[in-house]
Write a protein that holds these residues in place. Structure first.
Motif, PDB file in Angstrom:
ATOM      1  N   ASN A   1      34.530  10.457   2.989  1.00 16.90           N
ATOM      2  CA  ASN A   1      35.564  11.586   2.499  1.00 16.90           C
ATOM      3  C   ASN A   1      36.640  10.756   1.998  1.00 16.90           C
ATOM      4  O   ASN A   1      37.424  10.169   2.320  1.00 16.90           O
ATOM      5  CB  ASN A   1      35.883  12.316   3.933  1.00 16.90           C
ATOM      6  N   LYS A  56      39.109  11.986   0.400  1.00 10.73           N
ATOM      7  CA  LYS A  56      40.511  12.673   0.563  1.00 10.73           C
ATOM      8  C   LYS A  56      41.202  12.769  -0.906  1.00 10.73           C
ATOM      9  O   LYS A  56      40.421  12.782  -1.850  1.00 10.73           O
ATOM     10  CB  LYS A  56      41.389  12.102   1.494  1.00 10.73           C
ATOM     11  N   HIS A 112      38.111  21.027   7.718  1.00 14.80           N
ATOM     12  CA  HIS A 112      38.806  19.624   8.003  1.00 14.80           C
ATOM     13  C   HIS A 112      39.962  19.791   8.720  1.00 14.80           C
ATOM     14  O   HIS A 112      40.912  20.685   8.284  1.00 14.80           O
ATOM     15  CB  HIS A 112      38.958  18.684   7.024  1.00 14.80           C
ATOM     16  N   GLU A 142      35.535  15.742  14.887  1.00 12.65           N
ATOM     17  CA  GLU A 142      36.801  14.516  14.406  1.00 12.65           C
ATOM     18  C   GLU A 142      38.182  14.812  15.450  1.00 12.65           C
ATOM     19  O   GLU A 142      38.576  15.858  15.037  1.00 12.65           O
ATOM     20  CB  GLU A 142      36.761  15.013  12.911  1.00 12.65           C
ATOM     21  N   ILE A 145      42.191  10.638  13.756  1.00  9.91           N
ATOM     22  CA  ILE A 145      41.951  10.678  12.166  1.00  9.91           C
ATOM     23  C   ILE A 145      42.990  10.016  11.430  1.00  9.91           C
ATOM     24  O   ILE A 145      44.282  10.170  11.484  1.00  9.91           O
ATOM     25  CB  ILE A 145      41.952  12.101  11.515  1.00  9.91           C
ATOM     26  N   GLY A 146      42.756   8.823  10.662  1.00 11.69           N
ATOM     27  CA  GLY A 146      43.853   8.042   9.908  1.00 11.69           C
ATOM     28  C   GLY A 146      44.828   7.339  10.984  1.00 11.69           C
ATOM     29  O   GLY A 146      45.865   6.895  10.548  1.00 11.69           O
ATOM     30  N   SER A 153      38.766   7.196  12.237  1.00  3.27           N
ATOM     31  CA  SER A 153      39.009   5.889  12.217  1.00  3.27           C
ATOM     32  C   SER A 153      37.535   5.097  12.538  1.00  3.27           C
ATOM     33  O   SER A 153      37.594   4.109  13.579  1.00  3.27           O
ATOM     34  CB  SER A 153      40.037   5.494  13.322  1.00  3.27           C
ATOM     35  N   LEU A 197      31.414  10.624   9.454  1.00  3.96           N
ATOM     36  CA  LEU A 197      32.379  11.168   8.518  1.00  3.96           C
ATOM     37  C   LEU A 197      33.392   9.842   8.173  1.00  3.96           C
ATOM     38  O   LEU A 197      34.164  10.030   9.360  1.00  3.96           O
ATOM     39  CB  LEU A 197      32.744  12.600   8.559  1.00  3.96           C
ATOM     40  N   GLY A 208      36.704   8.299   6.540  1.00  2.87           N
ATOM     41  CA  GLY A 208      37.909   8.636   5.718  1.00  2.87           C
ATOM     42  C   GLY A 208      38.281   7.154   5.287  1.00  2.87           C
ATOM     43  O   GLY A 208      37.523   6.583   4.127  1.00  2.87           O
ATOM     44  N   GLY A 209      39.258   6.568   5.563  1.00  2.00           N
ATOM     45  CA  GLY A 209      39.757   5.327   5.042  1.00  2.00           C
ATOM     46  C   GLY A 209      38.699   4.174   4.899  1.00  2.00           C
ATOM     47  O   GLY A 209      39.030   3.811   3.717  1.00  2.00           O
TER      48      GLY A 209
HETATM   49  P1  PGA Z   1      39.557   8.471   9.011  1.00  2.00           P
HETATM   50  O1  PGA Z   1      39.254   9.930   8.412  1.00  2.00           O
HETATM   51  O2  PGA Z   1      38.223   7.721   8.871  1.00  2.00           O
HETATM   52  O3  PGA Z   1      40.406   7.738   8.001  1.00  2.00           O
HETATM   53  O4  PGA Z   1      40.288   8.420   9.853  1.00  2.00           O
HETATM   54  C1  PGA Z   1      38.136  10.466   8.829  1.00  2.00           C
HETATM   55  C2  PGA Z   1      38.269  12.075   8.403  1.00  2.00           C
HETATM   56  O5  PGA Z   1      39.356  12.455   8.155  1.00  2.00           O
HETATM   57  O6  PGA Z   1      37.209  12.579   7.747  1.00  2.00           O
END
Ligand code: PGA
Length: 255
Positions: free
Chosen positions: A13, A15, A99, A170, A175-176, A216, A235, A237-238
């Motif tokens: 993802n 973003k 999300h 999630e 997240i993040g 994460s 899934l 993100g970063g």
């Molecule tokens: P993250 O994000 O891996 O940066 O924590 C995951 C997401 O929001 O899908």
């Protein structure tokens, strides 16, 4: 070691990151890395870039491209929205729905989320339906109540669900933030989601439904998470913006 009954899925993802040109470069780096091998053959690859990148990434290679969002309206005077049909025409089969950033910052709730899922299922697209509790909810011991409510308030509107749905667990607090759910916390939440989903689609379909973990996920914690019985992919993100990290997570899927 757990062996998959279904194709594991790795989804990146992006973003609201990268320019369209940077997106193409990142995608090509994934393709190069993927060619080198060392991955489970059945692994399904997906990236979810911003809308503006979709046309440029179409037909570049064998990594699927999906969308981070879609409108809950099918067409018409809805300035700024992007419809499911438009996304499908650009080759998107997978679309994220709900999300936590959309729930939190754009106040997406039951009605909108249900509309999106309905349009996606009608169009033979696959919603990746995101659910998860906040830290406060976990501390209060209401993780399961929250997950069940998030599933029920949307899927309770459907009489029969015959098309594929993918879930992403999630935990909002992961997240993040650099904090990841422990392997035990994640496995327990995934098993619970599967149990709730059984009520909607029956035992067989629920067993073959993929539930991704997000929050994460990184090369150094992916192996433990991905080896859990009810975790069918990630899934990311970063770490999905760093080609080496994404490829290294993909290498952690149990052989
Ligand atoms: P993250 O994000 O891996 O940066 O924590 C995951 C997401 O929001 O899908």
């Amino acid at each position: 070691m757990y062996t998959y009954m279904k194709r594991p899925l790795i989804a990146g993802n992006w973003k609201m990151n990268t320019s369209p040109a940077e997106g193409i470069a990142l995608y090509k780096t994934f393709l190069e890395g993927k060619k080198k091998g060392g991955f489970r053959q059945e692994l399904e690859w997906l990236v979810l870039p911003p809308f503006t990148h979709l046309a440029g990434l179409q037909n570049l290679g064998d990594i699927q491209v999906g969308a981070q969002n879609c409108s809950h309206q099918s067409k018409g005077a809805f300035t700024g929205e992007v419809s499911v049909d438009m996304l499908r025409d650009l080759g998107c089969r997978y679309v994220l729905v709900g999300h936590s950033e959309r729930r939190q910052y754009f106040k997406e709730e039951e009605e909108e989320l249900t509309g999106k899922v309905a349009l996606l299922l009608e169009s033979n697209c696959i919603p990746i339906f995101c659910i998860g509790e906040t830290w406060e909810e976990r501390e209060k011991g209401s993780t399961e109540t929250v997950l069940e409510r998030q599933i029920q308030e949307v899927f309770g509107h459907f009489k029969a669900i015959s098309s594929e749905v993918v879930f992403a667990y999630e935990p909002v607090w992961a997240i993040g933030t650099g904090k990841t759910a422990s392997v035990e916390q994640a496995q327990a939440a995934h098993a619970f989601i599967r149990q709730v989903w059984t009520r909607f689609v029956g035992e067989n379909k629920a067993q073959s439904t993929r539930i991704l973990y997000g929050g994460s996920m990184k090369p150094d914690n992916a192996e433990g998470l991905l080896s859990q019985k009810d975790i069918d992919g990630g899934l990311i993100g970063g770490a999905a913006l760093d080609a080496e990290a994404f490829l290294n997570i993909a290498r952690q899927f149990p052989k």
